[in-house]
Design a protein around this motif. Structure first.
Motif, PDB file in Angstrom:
ATOM      1  N   VAL A   1       0.672  -0.978  -0.045  1.00 36.62           N
ATOM      2  CA  VAL A   1      -0.026   0.149   0.042  1.00 36.62           C
ATOM      3  C   VAL A   1       0.917   1.273   0.198  1.00 36.62           C
ATOM      4  N   THR A   2       0.460   2.346  -0.765  1.00 39.81           N
ATOM      5  CA  THR A   2       1.109   3.630  -0.743  1.00 39.81           C
ATOM      6  C   THR A   2       0.359   4.696  -0.639  1.00 39.81           C
ATOM      7  N   GLN A   3      -1.061   4.571  -0.098  1.00 36.87           N
ATOM      8  CA  GLN A   3      -1.956   5.408   0.321  1.00 36.87           C
ATOM      9  C   GLN A   3      -2.562   5.355   1.731  1.00 36.87           C
ATOM     10  N   PRO A   4      -3.029   6.468   2.155  1.00 35.67           N
ATOM     11  CA  PRO A   4      -3.659   5.961   3.515  1.00 35.67           C
ATOM     12  C   PRO A   4      -4.951   4.887   3.317  1.00 35.67           C
ATOM     13  N   VAL A   5      -5.062   4.276   4.653  1.00 30.16           N
ATOM     14  CA  VAL A   5      -6.099   3.326   4.794  1.00 30.16           C
ATOM     15  C   VAL A   5      -6.919   3.892   5.936  1.00 30.16           C
ATOM     16  N   TRP A   6      -8.204   3.273   5.602  1.00 35.43           N
ATOM     17  CA  TRP A   6      -9.509   3.519   6.758  1.00 35.43           C
ATOM     18  C   TRP A   6     -10.078   2.171   7.050  1.00 35.43           C
ATOM     19  N   PHE A   7     -10.246   2.065   8.460  1.00 40.52           N
ATOM     20  CA  PHE A   7     -10.961   0.587   8.866  1.00 40.52           C
ATOM     21  C   PHE A   7     -11.977   1.632   9.546  1.00 40.52           C
ATOM     22  N   PHE A   8     -13.127   1.133   9.211  1.00 38.78           N
ATOM     23  CA  PHE A   8     -14.601   1.571   9.941  1.00 38.78           C
ATOM     24  C   PHE A   8     -15.079   0.372  10.617  1.00 38.78           C
ATOM     25  N   VAL A   9     -15.817   0.895  11.877  1.00 38.39           N
ATOM     26  CA  VAL A   9     -16.559  -0.103  12.709  1.00 38.39           C
ATOM     27  C   VAL A   9     -17.922  -0.034  12.293  1.00 38.39           C
ATOM     28  N   ASN A  10     -18.527  -0.790  13.087  1.00 39.72           N
ATOM     29  CA  ASN A  10     -20.029  -1.326  13.030  1.00 39.72           C
ATOM     30  C   ASN A  10     -20.845   0.230  13.281  1.00 39.72           C
ATOM     31  N   HIS A  11     -21.817   0.591  12.669  1.00 44.17           N
ATOM     32  CA  HIS A  11     -22.816   1.788  12.938  1.00 44.17           C
ATOM     33  C   HIS A  11     -23.443   1.595  14.125  1.00 44.17           C
ATOM     34  N   GLN A  12     -23.723   2.396  14.887  1.00 48.95           N
ATOM     35  CA  GLN A  12     -24.528   2.318  16.219  1.00 48.95           C
ATOM     36  C   GLN A  12     -24.651   0.896  16.851  1.00 48.95           C
ATOM     37  N   ASP A  13     -23.223   0.479  17.309  1.00 48.02           N
ATOM     38  CA  ASP A  13     -23.013  -0.503  17.815  1.00 48.02           C
ATOM     39  C   ASP A  13     -22.258  -0.310  19.007  1.00 48.02           C
ATOM     40  N   ASP A  14     -22.880  -0.224  20.287  1.00 51.88           N
ATOM     41  CA  ASP A  14     -22.119  -0.219  21.797  1.00 51.88           C
ATOM     42  C   ASP A  14     -21.693  -1.338  22.282  1.00 51.88           C
ATOM     43  N   THR A  15     -21.786  -2.583  21.820  1.00 50.95           N
ATOM     44  CA  THR A  15     -21.567  -3.599  22.408  1.00 50.95           C
ATOM     45  C   THR A  15     -20.318  -4.081  22.032  1.00 50.95           C
ATOM     46  N   MET A  16     -19.411  -3.270  21.160  1.00 51.17           N
ATOM     47  CA  MET A  16     -18.134  -3.657  21.003  1.00 51.17           C
ATOM     48  C   MET A  16     -17.026  -2.586  21.244  1.00 51.17           C
ATOM     49  N   VAL A  17     -15.675  -3.023  21.820  1.00 51.77           N
ATOM     50  CA  VAL A  17     -14.952  -1.902  22.124  1.00 51.77           C
ATOM     51  C   VAL A  17     -13.680  -2.509  21.191  1.00 51.77           C
ATOM     52  N   TYR A  18     -13.237  -1.243  20.659  1.00 52.86           N
ATOM     53  CA  TYR A  18     -11.988  -1.534  19.550  1.00 52.86           C
ATOM     54  C   TYR A  18     -10.803  -0.939  20.118  1.00 52.86           C
ATOM     55  N   ASP A  19      -9.731  -1.664  19.948  1.00 54.77           N
ATOM     56  CA  ASP A  19      -8.560  -1.345  20.227  1.00 54.77           C
ATOM     57  C   ASP A  19      -7.658  -1.403  19.007  1.00 54.77           C
ATOM     58  N   TYR A  20      -6.634  -0.487  18.681  1.00 59.26           N
ATOM     59  CA  TYR A  20      -5.743  -0.606  17.464  1.00 59.26           C
ATOM     60  C   TYR A  20      -4.320  -0.786  17.926  1.00 59.26           C
ATOM     61  N   SER A  21      -3.414  -1.264  17.260  1.00 56.33           N
ATOM     62  CA  SER A  21      -1.980  -1.477  17.352  1.00 56.33           C
ATOM     63  C   SER A  21      -1.629   0.008  16.986  1.00 56.33           C
ATOM     64  N   THR A  22      -1.956   0.623  15.971  1.00 54.70           N
ATOM     65  CA  THR A  22      -1.251   1.696  15.658  1.00 54.70           C
ATOM     66  C   THR A  22      -2.529   2.779  14.740  1.00 54.70           C
ATOM     67  N   GLY A  23      -1.965   3.962  14.429  1.00 55.93           N
ATOM     68  CA  GLY A  23      -2.970   4.646  13.693  1.00 55.93           C
ATOM     69  C   GLY A  23      -3.809   5.731  14.789  1.00 55.93           C
ATOM     70  N   ARG A  24      -4.659   6.447  14.065  1.00 52.13           N
ATOM     71  CA  ARG A  24      -5.318   7.258  14.707  1.00 52.13           C
ATOM     72  C   ARG A  24      -6.807   6.898  14.742  1.00 52.13           C
ATOM     73  N   SER A  25      -7.191   6.769  16.315  1.00 51.02           N
ATOM     74  CA  SER A  25      -8.563   6.279  16.491  1.00 51.02           C
ATOM     75  C   SER A  25      -9.564   7.411  16.283  1.00 51.02           C
ATOM     76  N   GLU A  26     -10.699   7.258  15.664  1.00 48.17           N
ATOM     77  CA  GLU A  26     -11.922   8.171  15.513  1.00 48.17           C
ATOM     78  C   GLU A  26     -13.185   7.582  15.869  1.00 48.17           C
ATOM     79  N   LYS A  27     -14.187   8.498  15.867  1.00 48.48           N
ATOM     80  CA  LYS A  27     -15.603   7.842  15.984  1.00 48.48           C
ATOM     81  C   LYS A  27     -15.906   6.772  15.332  1.00 48.48           C
TER      82      LYS A  27
END
Length: 380
Positions: free
Chosen positions: A325-351
């Motif tokens: 990869v040579t461009q930015p990458v986005w990983f999106f999480v489920n819409h309106q799902d408060d039952t899962m908590v996400y932790d990331y090894s790197t990057g900038r966490s957003e809503k």
């Protein structure tokens, strides 16, 4: 004198005719045609057959499954060596039909698509022995195999104690190897239930190209090869597949547990442009310490995804590799799902999820913790 010549003529004619007949019989005996079907459950319907040394063998592979398969006949004792060599082909695998160029391969039929068939003709080895045949499509070779017995005389061992065929196919001294496909009794699974392991199944909530994976800690997930993404995950039992193995029409696997995650996104990963749906294509998978690492492309860029269970049993750890990869990458999480908590090894966490630079996206993990599972564990 004429009568003597006439008698001699008919005498020699009979010899010629008899010789010709015997030659035809011998020709028939010296060649054989074997048809093997690839069937659901990562199996060949015929798991063994016997030929004499030097026999001309025409082997036909008919793919009646819903996924790709091939077949390689290998030298005695080299099945796993050939399987491992096929995995090492990596990105060259598809174009080589997962057939490694090595002397241990006696004969081969390239990858056959569902509903298609191909054949190969070869001469059975002159040295008697047990010559395994195997599907080397990624992830299949440890489960999908059989044995060609090359013998001058004698019989194959009793099928119930034959060490050269899959364990679950050793069912009865009175059953033929082909019959066991349709008459297997418990266990219903085609190999030992020691996680991790996987099945290709039809299952509600996913495309016909679903792959279900059993993980340690009573966790399981469904990865959809048709859409190249994690579909859902559950805890408890694995799946009920008896109807599938028995060939029932319109059968599907049933989840034996409680679903704690369902993907509700159009697609979770984006490369370069975060607002546009990407074009995805499944490229297969390979086993890494028995765990499937899924390989797919997003807009032509290779992505590798490997999923493990969290050590505490409360969710999943998803490892991603996007080496080119040579461009930015986005990983999106489920819409309106408060039952899962996400932790990331790197990057900038957003809503909405995670944003990564090209360097960060080359190797990162997403840890998903289920609140319901965590709460149930604390409650106990």
């Amino acid at each position: 004198m004429i009568e003597i010549y006439r008698t001699l003529f008919y005498f020699f004619l009979q010899i010629i005719l008899l010789t010709g007949t015997q030659a035809q019989v011998n020709a028939d005996v010296s060649s054989i045609r074997i048809t093997i079907k690839a069937v659901p459950g990562l199996q060949y319907d015929l798991v063994r057959f016997m030929v004499k040394p030097g026999t001309t063998v025409t082997l036909l592979l008919a793919n009646t499954d819903d996924m790709n398969h091939n077949i390689l006949v290998t030298q005695p004792g080299t099945r796993l060596q050939v399987v491992d060599a096929a995995l090492q082909l990596a990105e060259k695998g598809p174009q080589m039909n997962y057939i490694p160029l090595m002397k241990q391969v006696v004969a081969s039929i390239p990858v056959v698509s569902p509903g298609q068939q191909q054949s190969v003709t070869f001469t059975a080895p002159s040295v008697p022995g047990v010559y395994p045949y195997v599907c080397t499509y990624p992830g299949h070779g440890y489960l999908m195999f059989g044995a060609m017995y090359v013998m001058n005389e004698g019989e194959m061992p009793a099928i119930a104690s034959d060490p050269n065929i899959p364990e679950a196919r050793r069912v009865s001294n009175n059953a033929t190897a082909r019959d066991t496909v349709h008459n297997m009794q418990a266990p219903q699974h085609p190999y030992a239930l020691t996680p991790p392991f996987l099945y290709r199944v039809f299952i509600e909530g996913a495309s016909p190209a679903a792959i279900v994976v059993r993980l340690p800690g009573e966790l399981s997930f469904c990865w959809d090869a048709g859409n190249c993404k994690l579909r859902f995950a559950w805890k408890g039992g694995f799946v009920e597949v008896a109807d599938l193995w028995n060939g029932h029409a319109d059968a599907s696997a049933k989840i034996l547990g409680d679903v704690f995650y369902r993907d509700n996104l159009n697609y979770p990963l984006r490369i370069g442009k975060n607002a546009e749906l990407p074009l995805v294509k499944f490229k297969g998978y390979r086993l890494v310490d028995k765990y499937p690492e899924f390989h797919y492309t997003i807009d032509g860029i290779d992505v590798y995804e490997l999923i493990h269970a969290k050590e505490d049993g409360n969710g999943l750890v998803r490892g991603f590799r996007i080496p080119a990869v040579t461009q930015p990458v986005w990983f999106f999480v489920n819409h309106q799902d408060d039952t899962m908590v996400y932790d990331y090894s790197t990057g900038r966490s957003e809503k909405k999820g995670l944003e990564l630079t090209a360097v960060e996206a080359k190797n990162f993990t997403v840890t998903m913790t289920s609140y319901p599972l965590l709460f149930q564990k604390k409650k106990k």
